[in-house]
Design a protein around this motif. Sequence first.
Motif, short mmCIF file in Angstrom:
data_model
loop_
_atom_site.label_atom_id
_atom_site.label_comp_id
_atom_site.label_asym_id
_atom_site.label_seq_id
_atom_site.Cartn_x
_atom_site.Cartn_y
_atom_site.Cartn_z
N THR A 149 8.47 5.33 2.57
CA THR A 149 9.51 6.08 1.84
C THR A 149 9.70 7.46 2.46
O THR A 149 10.82 7.97 2.53
N VAL A 150 8.58 8.04 2.93
CA VAL A 150 8.68 9.36 3.59
C VAL A 150 9.50 9.20 4.88
O VAL A 150 10.38 10.00 5.19
N ARG A 151 9.21 8.13 5.61
CA ARG A 151 9.93 7.88 6.87
C ARG A 151 11.42 7.68 6.61
O ARG A 151 12.26 8.22 7.32
N ILE B 43 0.84 -1.21 0.00
CA ILE B 43 0.00 0.00 0.00
C ILE B 43 0.87 1.26 0.00
O ILE B 43 1.86 1.34 0.72
N ASP B 44 0.46 2.22 -0.81
CA ASP B 44 1.13 3.52 -0.80
C ASP B 44 0.40 4.38 0.23
O ASP B 44 -0.76 4.76 0.03
N TYR B 45 1.06 4.65 1.34
CA TYR B 45 0.40 5.40 2.42
C TYR B 45 0.57 6.92 2.27
O TYR B 45 0.39 7.67 3.23
N GLY B 46 0.96 7.37 1.09
CA GLY B 46 1.04 8.81 0.79
C GLY B 46 2.02 9.51 1.71
O GLY B 46 3.17 9.10 1.84
N SER C 162 21.64 6.01 1.97
CA SER C 162 20.65 6.15 0.90
C SER C 162 19.80 4.91 0.82
O SER C 162 20.11 3.89 1.45
N PHE C 163 18.72 5.00 0.07
CA PHE C 163 17.95 3.78 -0.24
C PHE C 163 17.40 3.89 -1.65
O PHE C 163 17.31 4.98 -2.22
#
Length: 676
Positions: free
Chosen positions: A545-547, A537-540, A570-571
């Motif tokens: 990724t934001v975290r 799921i993309d949790y927006g 990096s990731f």
Amino acid sequence: MKLYTTLEKQLKKEPNFITDNGELKKWVIIDKARIFDEQLLVLLLDNSELKEKFFIQVKGNLHFNQNKFIAFLEQKNYLNNSYTQYKNKVGLTIDGKYIKQRNEVALVWPFKDCILEGGQSREEDKREEIFFNEILAQDEITQLLEPKVLTNAKRIDKDGENPLDQFNRNDNGTITDNLIVKGNNLLALNTIKKEFAGKVKLIYIDPPYNTGSDSFHYNDTFNHSTWLVFMKNRLELAKILLSPDGSIFVHCDDNEVHYLKVLLDDIFEHNFINTITVKTKVGGVTGSSEGKSFKDSTEFINVFAKDKKQILFNPIFQLTPLYEFIKSYEEQDKSWKYTSVITTLEGKTKLKESNGYCFYGYSSFKSKSVKQFAKDNNISEEDVYRKYSDKIFRTTNAQSSVRKTVINETQDCDYPIISVEYSPIKGKNKGNKIEVFYKDTERNMLMFLADMIIEENDIVYYKEKISTLWDDIQYNNLSKEGGVDFPNGKKPELLIKRIIELTTNEGDIVLDYHLGSGSTCAVAHKMKRQHIGIEQIDYGSNDSTVRLRNVVEGDRSGISKDVNWQGGGSFVYLELKKYNQTFIEQIEEATNTDSLLQIWEQMKAKSFLNYNVDIKKQSEHMEDFKALSLPEQKQHLCELLDKNQLYVNLSSLYDSDFNCSKEEKKITKDFYQIKK
Ligand SMILES: C[S@@+](CC[C@H](N)C(=O)[O-])C[C@H]1O[C@@H](n2cnc3c(N)ncnc32)[C@H](O)[C@@H]1O
């Protein structure tokens, strides 16, 4: 032609097997199969494909595989209708016998050997799942589980994000980038399988608990078995990914913990280590449950090794303020053993060096009780413990091999106390010099309080080796951790830190294929472990990724202070390239029938439809379709799509139907190390 179509065509040659509407009378045929009806067998034998599928040759004789044939018909029946026929089959059995009749335990449930894709792309979607049958649709499953084409790849570091054109690799050719893979975890695990097989040191997962409020809610009768199929398919892949000395920690609550333990025993062949009980926030009991159940305050982590013999956990301690710890001992009527203070320890003499150990003896050794020492020096007992911990000792039996070596080597030394210095070659103390003391006459070892305490922020703590009860980790105020909001199931960074510390060292690979808000990768990143996270799921703005971006930029929350996290690293973000999944998402988004009809036009032209979908029939029944409610229309359209084609297979990279871009081809080839 697909097997089912062949079978249908062949069976319809017998008028007694068809209804007035021209449908097959499946239950009549199944009954005929049960009694080895000659007419049925002849029909099957007359077709070479059916003969090969449902008969076996033994010493030149043909035998009808009755079970397989009936299962095939039942399977198709299930796909079209319901699960009801299986509902009495859930239970603990072995070789088909219930455990009441046996002493061993195995977990058997319907659809055990099927594949459950378990797709969900938005949190609120509870999609009715498809069980792909392993025996009868092998070709379809192979396609489903084939590695996928990668898309939208980018590397994210302190300076922002850049398109990715190549992965970093170590001398062995293994990818060293941290990865966040967006997509269904069954397919993503199959995608990373070859690259990371046997290389992952730790897998931590926190799957949906099957509480009734998560995505397995749609059919209560089959909750356990559906969930188990879902878990089994993925755990089998997890095992392949683990390194020989690797371990897996599976978090859940009491809805499934007992079923899960049996399943894990089965998959990990009894390499069970422990079940850890974690004290969480106290949950409420309200409404209809009031007075009928207890407040929930625990969760469980089942720990398994790939191979128990190769596991070596790093020592980890739980901390309690020292004096509080001593008092609690006394309150529980347990005897506190660090009660003597050495007042003289003199005349250290080197006796000999042998086998990497260095032996010393002491010529004099006197001690007093802590109480007496406090009185003589006019200070409180608490201060004695704080200030003289390196002189306060207890005795214990010599048990370990090091201690036994000391005993053997010093048989002929008549010193009152013997010490030995040695350097462990494994574990947390690797390379450090450690000194152990022995009381000569009884060969009892001295243990000093100083080795059992630690001072942090002016508080002296007693360190206790970690047990299976973890009740010291705060579950409150988690919403602030990582700068993302994740109300359902975010785990404390401290909990993940403990697991990572126990099981891995810097540079080891950590995997979480139920990433959620990204706790595991965030902690692994701060602890300098290589990490792989998978989430569908993309949790927006609350996405993992934001975290991870926050972490790279120097996030101050969670364990950052403990590990002195300053940011960096990096990731790589990747997606599995969607195909039919794109249609599913459009269907989910649609708000009226007209949009659904437009999507259907596109589906006819571009998507892969289920092999038994007759487009002509669909068009003829358009008015029936329009009469359905919007959710029913959506469900119907989703059912028409071939779920094997949700994502683009690697083998279709150059297939023009799938339109893979230059960038997708480049990064996919680089990932799979395809040269041409
Ligand atoms: C309980 S949450 C994990 C929370 C996580 N431990 C954290 O601290 O944020 C479970 C996650 O598994 C994900 N999930 C469930 N089924 C999945 C599937 N088939 N593929 C990928 N992810 C899945 C859910 O979307 C959800 O985000």
